[in-house]
Design a protein around this motif. Sequence first.
Motif: not given
Length: 254
Positions: A80, A83, A115, A117
């Motif tokens: 996360a 990215g 998270t 993400g």
Amino acid sequence: MRIVVAGGAGDLGSRVVREVTARGHQVVPASRRTGVDLTTGEGLADAVAGADVVVNCADDTSRGDDVTVYGTRRLADAAADSGVHLVHVSIVGIDDHPMTYYRRKLRAEQGIQATGGPATVLRSTQFHSLAAFFARTITKGPLTVTIGDMAFQPVDTDFVAARLADLALGARPTAYARATDVAGPDVLTVGELATLLRAHRGASAPRVVRFPAVGGVMRAFAERRTVPSPGDAQTGGLPFVAWLATQPERLTGR
Ligand SMILES: NC(=O)c1ccc[n+]([C@@H]2O[C@H](COP(=O)([O-])OP(=O)(O)OC[C@H]3O[C@@H](n4cnc5c(N)ncnc54)[C@H](OP(=O)(O)O)[C@@H]3O)[C@@H](O)[C@H]2O)c1
């Protein structure tokens, strides 16, 4: 694409490595043997940096929460932070299952979700090898013990690996997503599994002794909570009996 496979030397992970490589992508296996330890975070940031996707097949059931829950969270945080899309494998039917390992797998999913993400979780049923191991374990000579209507819908590990590769190489989600669960084509009772296993080594069908479920874990299996409802899972791969035909007469391990 550059795909990092955590646990890339394991049973499932090595198949993901093979599959993604065969599709022409760059694969980097990551685990302790390559200097990446999910329990300490050693090597993790470097492994994730530069990856397009991380596929998580790492686990160690002998380490309690260490790898399954906290190691997964460490990996998910690293992904996360960068990215990077995380694709994680989990288990069908764990939402309401009291078995300790399954509860850990659920906490692992929740940690990934927390998270924020981009992540995709694929839940799979038990691999053929694990269903066979279980059926062997509860068969003593010509006797097999079953709890209630316990059954599995075991799946070919290569099929799961191919689905993980599809998800890794496919569209990237914007946040947390669950893929359609995967399962093998057949639901088999414990008696049927034990019969197939004994036939595989030329033995007669076992006598199946059925016990009622005692306690939450047994009840969850007896109620087939780890078997997907019809139509809920994507099914495919070698049926159990076809997989068994590829195995040596005496099966070992999981
Ligand atoms: N078996 C089933 O029926 C089934 C069904 C559904 C889902 N799953 C899931 O499939 C996943 C993979 O299972 P598997 O049977 O392929 O596992 P496996 O063969 O035991 O492989 C586990 C991998 O994790 C790595 N690993 C262990 N501890 C680590 C650590 N501290 N840091 C980094 N890597 C570590 C190991 O490599 P090193 O020794 O090099 O670290 C190994 O490559 C698991 O998440 C499991 O829950 C399994």
